[in-house]
Scaffold this active site. Structure first.
Site, PDB file in Angstrom:
ATOM      1  N   ARG A 109       0.807  -1.214   0.000  1.00 13.28           N
ATOM      2  CA  ARG A 109       0.000   0.000   0.000  1.00 13.28           C
ATOM      3  C   ARG A 109       0.844   1.270   0.000  1.00 13.28           C
ATOM      4  NH1 ARG A 109      -4.905  -2.032   4.034  1.00 13.28           N
ATOM      5  NH2 ARG A 109      -5.958  -3.269   2.430  1.00 13.28           N
ATOM      6  N   GLU A 168      -7.228  -1.147  16.979  1.00 12.13           N
ATOM      7  CA  GLU A 168      -6.461  -0.104  16.304  1.00 12.13           C
ATOM      8  C   GLU A 168      -6.023   0.996  17.267  1.00 12.13           C
ATOM      9  OE1 GLU A 168      -6.831   2.762  12.322  1.00 12.13           O
ATOM     10  OE2 GLU A 168      -8.425   1.318  12.779  1.00 12.13           O
TER      11      GLU A 168
END
Length: 572
Positions: A294, A382
């Site tokens: 990415r 997260e």
């Protein structure tokens, strides 16, 4: 005008009801605790998990021989030397058990010949990523966790509750967290919550950016809550930008990051505005496979746009025109129909894609048990930093949510059984926050918090986005400082039901703090590594193979360099 604070009591308070929060609540309830699961949106329908349409990285080894150690190796490689090896190992080693547990709960992992199917995602050495179907994995995981929650009497679920501050019994380093103060969005009333253990599971910070793939409640709340409560944060400069978020033509009712599964399954040509393949110009040729990570894809697209070879809307083309209608329908029949309803025919036109803020690698510093170092306070999902280093491996997010959430819930039970959470909640410790919640401030006409929030998002996208410079980061810090001064120290208006301007004020209180930390950490790291790319400092520098650690001192963030990370630990 709201009256006295509503007071609630529980054994375990879980803040955030996405994948990590629900997993934590289930684990704590299974251990016999009374759990209060609080979220500022609907339980199980906010956060990132429910929006994750694609795949889950886990070494179940059903289609291809695999082992968690291979997944671990790929995670460390993607992390560019900054992964916490204990957290990365926990994620990879415990992942298969969580995925099989979800299987027994009826999530419906896709199967082929009786085995769980696995896709080959970028950065992995083999097909490893499980899925329900390529556009419904996150919703299926969330629905399964919601169903599991409903079967547990020990979990109380409260939505429309924004936790404003954690409460500590005293100010010393050994002072435990005894609960929290929250805002009831539906009434404007303050709420105090007494808890023996508290888990931060609020997700990431991608709402800081004008182009993002997350739900509207991911503005870094957990990081701000943690900092003010005495936790340390680490590696806050590492924001992952998803390279091929949908840009054009207009598409309604579909996720902007939906194009990854198309590339996994069918391939796809990434083209510039001249209809040329270009990733090989930046050292990452693709061929017919989607193998570019990415950060590399984001870099390639951004550089093409900067060179004047972008598409009309400022991105790149993603083309499936080399495929037949039959091939597209065989792979994604219902989705092809939805695209057609949006006027998109992939056999006749490419779509435009561009980077979009998607995930955050940094976060609250924890050990492998999800303990933050502040007594009675844990974190999960997260909200945690360290597991993914400088760049998250594709598919690790839901695995992280399930594993870290379950671990935090189990640790909360262990803390309670060990008698480490006997200090009682005292409303006097919450006096400052309660005063803030009941205060009357300037008129929303004078302090337009919605406009300020949009301005902050534009600042972050312009100067703290995928590619950064010293001048841009300094400019962002100055602009963030101006917004902080404008926001002031008292919320706008007076307490009332569904007051969005006032809610935005509390959001900005968190977002500006977190934005400052991200920007300063990006300025201090004078190299390019993983998702942090400095155009004025290209390339990795050996002496920067270290974490940056953030703490709050006198209400202001202070950033320090951690020790150099041993190369053998970084690469395992």
């Amino acid at each position: 005008m709201p009256g006295e604070p509503i007071h609630l009591e529980t054994d375990v308070l879980v803040i955030g009801a996405g994948g990590a929060g629900m997993s934590a609540a289930i684990a704590a309830a299974d251990g016999g605790a009374r759990v209060l699961l609080a979220d500022r949106s609907l339980i199980g329908r906010g956060g990132a998990t429910v929006m994750a349409m694609m795949t889950v990285a886990v070494a179940v080894g059903e289609e291809t021989p695999d082992d968690w150690t291979f997944h671990y190796r790929d995670t460390l490689a993607s992390g560019r030397g900054l992964c916490n090896p204990k957290l990365a190992r926990l994620l990879c080693e415990e992942g298969p058990d969580c995925i099989r547990q979800m299987d027994t709960w009826g999530v419906g992992w896709a199967r082929k010949d009786g085995h769980i199917s696995q896709a080959h995602a970028p950065g992995h050495d083999r097909p490893r990523c499980v899925y329900v179907d390529f556009l419904n994995t996150g919703p299926a995981v969330s629905k399964t966790l919601r169903t599991a929650l409903h079967k547990r009497d020990g979990v109380r679920r409260i939505g429309d509750l924004m936790v404003v501050d954690l409460v500590r019994s005293g100010s010393g380093s050994d002072a435990p967290v005894t609960g929290a103060v929250a805002l009831d969005v539906t009434t404007g009333a303050p709420v105090t919550i007494a808890a023996k253990a508290t888990i931060i599971a609020t997700g990431g910070l991608t709402r800081l950016y004008s182009r993002n793939s997350a739900s509207g409640n991911m503005g870094g709340d957990g990081y701000a809550l943690g900092l003010r409560a005495g936790t340390k944060l680490l590696d806050m400069e590492f924001v992952q930008f998803f390279p091929i978020g949908h840009l054009a033509p207009r598409m309604i009712g579909m996720d902007p990051i939906m194009w990854d599964p198309f590339r996994y399954k069918l391939g796809g040509r990434l083209l510039n505005g001249r209809m040329e393949e270009f990733t090989s110009r930046y050292g990452t040729p693709e061929g017919t496979r989607y193998v570019v990570t990415r950060d590399a894809a984001t870099y390639a697209i951004t550089q093409e746009v900067a060179a004047g070879r972008g598409t009309p809307h400022g991105g790149a083309y993603l083309s499936f025109m080399h495929l037949s209608e039959a091939e597209l329908k065989a792979a994604f029949g219902p989705v092809i129909k939805k695209l057609a309803a949006n006027g998109i025919d992939l056999t006749k036109q490419p779509v435009e894609v561009a980077p979009i803020a998607h995930y955050h690698m940094g976060g609250v510093a924890v050990d492998e048990h999800m303990r933050t170092g502040v007594p009675s306070l844990l974190a999960a999902g997260e909200a945690v930093g360290g597991a993914n280093g400088a760049n998250r491996l594709s598919g690790n997010a839901i695995t992280e949510a399930l594993v870290f959430g379950r671990t935090a819930g189990r640790t909360a039970i262990e803390m309670m059984r060990a008698g480490n959470s006997e200090v009682a909640f005292d409303a006097k410790d919450a006096a400052h926050t309660l005063a803030l919640l009941t205060a009357t401030g300037p008129s929303p006409r004078d302090v337009n918090t919605a406009a300020m929030l949009a301005e902050l998002q534009s600042i972050m996208w312009a100067d703290v986005g995928p590619f950064r410079t010293e001048a841009g980061l300094q400019r962002a810090l100055e602009q963030i400082g101006a917004l902080e001064a404008k926001l002031g120290t008292v919320p706008v208006g007076s307490p009332s039901a569904f007051d969005l301007a006032r809610l935005d004020w509390f959001d900005l209180r968190n977002m500006l703090l977190v934005a400052r930390v991200v920007t300063q950490a990006a300025l201090d790291r004078t190299e390019s590594r993983g998702a942090h790319q400095r155009e004025d400092y290209p390339g990795m520098i050996d002496d920067w193979q270290r974490n940056q650690i953030v703490r709050l001192e006198g209400g202001h963030p202070v950033i320090e360099r951690g020790p150099l990370i041993d190369e053998s630990e970084a690469t395992a």
